[in-house]
Design an enzyme around this catalytic site. Structure first.
Site, PDB file in Angstrom:
ATOM      1  N   HIS A 262      -7.002  -6.082  -0.682  1.00  0.00           N
ATOM      2  CA  HIS A 262      -5.889  -5.170  -0.417  1.00  0.00           C
ATOM      3  C   HIS A 262      -4.855  -5.787   0.525  1.00  0.00           C
ATOM      4  O   HIS A 262      -5.163  -6.148   1.668  1.00  0.00           O
ATOM      5  CB  HIS A 262      -6.420  -3.868   0.172  1.00  0.00           C
ATOM      6  CG  HIS A 262      -5.391  -2.784   0.227  1.00  0.00           C
ATOM      7  ND1 HIS A 262      -4.716  -2.338  -0.885  1.00  0.00           N
ATOM      8  CD2 HIS A 262      -4.894  -2.069   1.268  1.00  0.00           C
ATOM      9  CE1 HIS A 262      -3.868  -1.398  -0.540  1.00  0.00           C
ATOM     10  NE2 HIS A 262      -3.950  -1.221   0.761  1.00  0.00           N
TER      11      HIS A 262
ATOM     12  N   SER B  69       0.842  -1.191   0.000  1.00  0.00           N
ATOM     13  CA  SER B  69       0.000   0.000   0.000  1.00  0.00           C
ATOM     14  C   SER B  69       0.883   1.249   0.000  1.00  0.00           C
ATOM     15  O   SER B  69       1.651   1.472  -0.928  1.00  0.00           O
ATOM     16  CB  SER B  69      -0.961  -0.034   1.185  1.00  0.00           C
ATOM     17  OG  SER B  69      -1.988   0.909   1.036  1.00  0.00           O
TER      18      SER B  69
ATOM     19  N   ASP C 124      -8.691  -5.995  -5.170  1.00  0.00           N
ATOM     20  CA  ASP C 124      -8.282  -4.921  -4.263  1.00  0.00           C
ATOM     21  C   ASP C 124      -9.383  -3.873  -4.209  1.00  0.00           C
ATOM     22  O   ASP C 124      -9.681  -3.205  -5.197  1.00  0.00           O
ATOM     23  CB  ASP C 124      -6.966  -4.299  -4.741  1.00  0.00           C
ATOM     24  CG  ASP C 124      -6.334  -3.415  -3.678  1.00  0.00           C
ATOM     25  OD1 ASP C 124      -7.072  -2.666  -3.005  1.00  0.00           O
ATOM     26  OD2 ASP C 124      -5.103  -3.460  -3.516  1.00  0.00           O
TER      27      ASP C 124
END
Length: 537
Positions: free
Chosen positions: A462, A201, A423
């Site tokens: 994610h 991320s 995601d």
């Protein structure tokens, strides 16, 4: 909020166990020292303080950091914990660099840990995991805030604090790298043999920034679900809220889940196997209008899917557009969760929007310069203007989308990325588009594969958090070290997950742009039943 906590927790990278390089024994032959460590200030900084303290082996207590609870990491070896505080003269910042160095068992490797959301670094879980695997490890807070604390963003005059934004975007992670390498050399009496970046991320974005702006810092970069194209995707991920507000339609979570379930059921067979996964969301053309009139029970109440609900879902999947219809960015991938379309009870009992905190903060604070700005008032036309404003003001600072990686290639570095195709927070297509831009800039896919490889993970959300339905990579860092140290470039990444019955499902993720296809025989839960098929572009 519980799902958000899982997502943030997954964004804290935990090092996997590695095979040791042949030089491991020699790497720990020199005396280990954990006192009187001097550090030369990186260019443009001043060292405010240096502390070094030996920590006994045992359990590391990771403190709670809003909104995450604390955690206990057992089995952490005795180590030297060094903290170096840097400042940029005239700025008044205080960026802490933390370096942990195992007293015994050092493999000669250095691993840097990236951040999550608006936090620039790790709070202890990643550091502990790294030194348990024999790495010397480091991270930095960049002198900014925690996961959701953005009080540092504006000055007292209400202007953007560009100095701290630069810390968060780029320079503090490079300065951390310079400091950590010095500390490692002083503590062990020799430099690290190999240096690695590990982050997901925000941490993934930081890894790409290292490759783009500081190509000599790392031998290998593992950048998962990278938050590149920051100035664009952060605005784009507010789009679901804008759509619901503009259409005055707020589907319940169970209704959104019904759309996802129907899409997965319709597009699951496209890869040849009914395994509950959409192999390639870009090929799924499921029309949400097919559910109009269907009913679903939501918390004991029957809800009927309306044409307005279907229209909202279509717009969310399609992604942001200008009022004239020009595409701005990719939408939420079909099959991904609808976290960005969160809702909550309103004053009169009806549902209202509940924006995801990260894009909400970016738009309200960095674009509007009003942290309490009412985001529900943003129209389609204003959204398009905000998107362009973010590009104009912040691309050169934090965009992290420069396709020229020639210096990184010349340095001998390797960049490995995997990104979940489900995601729900960072559209996978942004990473795919970046990779394609690199190919255009640097001579095509085969030349780029020499130093930069991308793998897409069907059904993985994610950072591969616990709500993923598809197999998650099991040892991407190990694949990277084998590539860097043994020149074994990965053609697939091993992945696994336990299904609802507790059975382990395995899959080999394919090197982009190849996609996984079922052979037509064998157990669909076994990686050996699939092959990687090339996809013409």
């Amino acid at each position: 909020m519980k799902r958000f906590l899982i997502i943030l927790a997954a964004g804290v990278p935990l090092a996997a166990a590695m095979c040791l390089p042949t030089s491991a024994a020699a790497a720990v032959a020199t005396p280990f020292t954990c006192s009187s460590i001097s550090v030369n200030a990186p260019a443009g900084t001043t060292v405010e303080s240096v502390t070094a303290q030996r920590q006994e082996a045992g359990t590391v207590n990771v403190p709670p950091v809003t909104p995450l609870p604390g955690a206990d990491i057992p089995g952490v070896p005795a180590h030297c914990a060094v903290t170096v505080t840097l400042t940029h003269p005239g700025v008044g910042d205080h960026a802490k660099v933390r370096v942990w160095l195992p007293e015994t068992g050092w493999t000669g490797r250095f691993q840097a840990l990236g951040g999550t959301a608006f936090a620039a670094g790790d709070y202890g879980a990643g550091l502990a995991g790294a030194i348990k695997s024999g790495y010397a490890a480091a991270t930095t807070d960049a002198g900014v805030g925690t996961y959701l604390d953005t009080t540092w963003a504006l000055t007292s005059a209400g202007e953007v604090n560009t100095a701290l934004l630069k810390n968060f975007a780029d320079r503090s992670q490079h300065e951390m790298t310079v400091v950590a390498k010095q500390v490692i050399a002083k503590v062990y009496g020799k430099p690290a043999s190999y240096s690695y970046w590990n982050g997901c991320s925000t941490g993934g974005r930081q890894g790409y920034m290292e490759a783009q702006r500081h190509p000599g810092d790392y031998d290998g970069i593992l950048a998962t679900a990278p938050a590149i194209n920051w100035d664009e995707f952060e605005v784009a991920t507010l789009w679901p809220q804008v759509v619901m507000n503009e259409e005055n339609t707020f589907p319940a979570p169970c209704e959104l889940n019904l759309f996802n379930q129907a899409a997965v059921k319709a597009c699951d067979p496209l890869d040849g196997a009914r395994d509950g996964l959409i192999g390639d969301p870009s090929t799924c053309d499921f029309d949400p209008r097919r559910l109009i009139g269907k009913t679903v029970e939501c918390e004991g109440k029957q809800e009927t899917i309306t044409a307005a609900d279907a229209a909202v879902v279509r717009k969310i999947w399609d992604g942001p557009r200008t009022p004239s219809g020009r595409k701005l960015w990719s939408g939420v991938p079909i099959g991904a969760g609808f976290d960005l379309a969160g809702t909550q009870p309103g004053p009169d009992g009806t549902r209202v929007g509940a924006p995801f905190p990260v894009p909400a903060a970016w738009v309200a604070t960095w674009l509007k310069r009003q942290p309490s700005y009412d985001l529900s008032t943003i129209t389609y036309a204003e959204f398009a203007k905000l998107f362009e404003q973010s590009q104009a003001e912040y691309d050169t600072i934090i965009g992290t989308d420069d396709p020229d990686l020639s210096a990184f290639r010349r340095s001998g570095g390797k960049l490995l990325t995997w990104h979940g195709q489900a995601d729900q927070l960072i559209p996978t297509q942004g990473t795919v588009n970046y990779r394609e831009r690199v190919e255009l800039a640097m001579g095509g896919s085969h030349r780029v594969d020499d130093f930069y490889r991308l793998f897409l993970a069907p059904g993985v959300d994610h950072c591969g958090n616990a709500t993923s339905t598809g197999p998650v990579p099991t040892d991407a860092l190990g694949a990277l070290t084998a590539w860097v140290e043994q020149d074994k470039a990965p053609r697939t990444l091993s992945a696994a997950i336990k299904d609802a019955s507790g059975k382990t499902v395995t899959r080999n993720l394919c090197l982009y742009p190849s996609v996984s296809r079922y052979t037509g025989y064998g157990d669909p839960a076994d990686a050996g039943s699939y092959y990687c098929a090339p996809v013409p572009r």
